[in-house]
Motif scaffolding. Structure first.
Motif, PDB file in Angstrom:
ATOM      1  N   ILE A  91     103.216  37.533 -18.675  1.00  0.00           N
ATOM      2  CA  ILE A  91     103.323  37.436 -20.131  1.00  0.00           C
ATOM      3  C   ILE A  91     103.368  38.839 -20.715  1.00  0.00           C
ATOM      4  CG2 ILE A  91     102.185  36.631 -22.224  1.00  0.00           C
ATOM      5  CD1 ILE A  91     100.835  34.476 -20.498  1.00  0.00           C
ATOM      6  N   SER A  92     104.252  39.046 -21.697  1.00  0.00           N
ATOM      7  CA  SER A  92     104.403  40.350 -22.335  1.00  0.00           C
ATOM      8  C   SER A  92     104.266  40.226 -23.847  1.00  0.00           C
ATOM      9  CB  SER A  92     105.780  40.941 -22.028  1.00  0.00           C
ATOM     10  OG  SER A  92     105.952  41.105 -20.646  1.00  0.00           O
ATOM     11  N   ILE A  93     104.029  41.342 -24.497  1.00  0.00           N
ATOM     12  CA  ILE A  93     103.982  41.393 -25.944  1.00  0.00           C
ATOM     13  C   ILE A  93     105.311  40.888 -26.500  1.00  0.00           C
ATOM     14  CG2 ILE A  93     103.802  42.945 -27.948  1.00  0.00           C
ATOM     15  CD1 ILE A  93     101.187  42.643 -26.513  1.00  0.00           C
ATOM     16  N   LEU A  94     105.249  40.107 -27.564  1.00  0.00           N
ATOM     17  CA  LEU A  94     106.379  39.518 -28.279  1.00  0.00           C
ATOM     18  C   LEU A  94     107.060  38.377 -27.520  1.00  0.00           C
ATOM     19  CD1 LEU A  94     107.963  42.656 -29.987  1.00  0.00           C
ATOM     20  CD2 LEU A  94     106.303  41.049 -30.920  1.00  0.00           C
ATOM     21  N   ASN A 150     103.873  26.175 -30.535  1.00  0.00           N
ATOM     22  CA  ASN A 150     104.673  27.381 -30.358  1.00  0.00           C
ATOM     23  C   ASN A 150     103.874  28.599 -30.794  1.00  0.00           C
ATOM     24  OD1 ASN A 150     107.139  26.122 -29.492  1.00  0.00           O
ATOM     25  ND2 ASN A 150     107.351  25.390 -31.586  1.00  0.00           N
ATOM     26  N   GLY A 151     103.991  29.675 -30.035  1.00  0.00           N
ATOM     27  CA  GLY A 151     103.265  30.887 -30.369  1.00  0.00           C
ATOM     28  C   GLY A 151     104.022  32.131 -29.953  1.00  0.00           C
ATOM     29  N   LEU A 152     103.550  33.249 -30.477  1.00  0.00           N
ATOM     30  CA  LEU A 152     104.115  34.549 -30.191  1.00  0.00           C
ATOM     31  C   LEU A 152     102.984  35.468 -29.745  1.00  0.00           C
ATOM     32  CD1 LEU A 152     106.639  36.485 -30.499  1.00  0.00           C
ATOM     33  CD2 LEU A 152     105.725  37.011 -32.762  1.00  0.00           C
ATOM     34  N   VAL A 153     103.169  36.169 -28.630  1.00  0.00           N
ATOM     35  CA  VAL A 153     102.150  37.100 -28.144  1.00  0.00           C
ATOM     36  C   VAL A 153     102.176  38.328 -29.049  1.00  0.00           C
ATOM     37  CG1 VAL A 153     101.352  38.513 -26.211  1.00  0.00           C
ATOM     38  CG2 VAL A 153     102.445  36.299 -25.767  1.00  0.00           C
ATOM     39  N   ILE A 154     101.058  38.573 -29.749  1.00  0.00           N
ATOM     40  CA  ILE A 154     101.017  39.705 -30.673  1.00  0.00           C
ATOM     41  C   ILE A 154     100.099  40.829 -30.200  1.00  0.00           C
ATOM     42  CG2 ILE A 154     101.665  38.357 -32.693  1.00  0.00           C
ATOM     43  CD1 ILE A 154      98.660  38.384 -33.477  1.00  0.00           C
TER      44      ILE A 154
END
Length: 112
Positions: A43-46, A65-69
């Motif tokens: 998993i990476s940022i964004l 749904n989500g976004l890695v911040i």
């Protein structure tokens, strides 16, 4: 921060290609979650992710749904096997947001 965060027990299952990634829930807000998972999860940022959220008491929220911040170290060990990820909810249906708010009001009734 836009929302108050609450310490919460539970788990998160991220749907990533042909495999699922398991994570431990650390805290929850109406805006997102903080989880603990393996550093080698890929998993990476964004990254935009879809996941199932399983909260204490048996409440489940599927296909969120989500976004890695944010990526955060657990401790000062550069070889640490686990890291924390902050996931912001994205495009959450109103009905799911309402259920989440009702759940939080039930768990923390004196904070509203």
């Amino acid at each position: 921060r836009s929302y108050k965060r609450w310490a919460m027990e539970g788990s998160l299952r991220i749907h990533r290609g042909s495999r699922d990634i398991e994570g431990q829930l650390i805290d929850l807000s109406l805006g997102g979650v903080l989880i603990l998972t393996r550093r080698d999860s890929g998993i990476s940022i964004l990254d935009q992710l879809q996941f199932d959220l399983c909260l204490e008491g048996g409440s489940e929220f599927e296909n969120v749904n989500g976004l890695v911040i944010r990526l955060q170290a657990v401790n000062t060990d550069p070889q640490a096997r686990y890291v924390k990820y902050a996931l912001k909810f994205v495009d959450m249906p109103h009905s799911t947001e309402t259920r989440l708010l009702e759940y939080l009001k039930k768990i923390y009734p004196y904070e509203w």
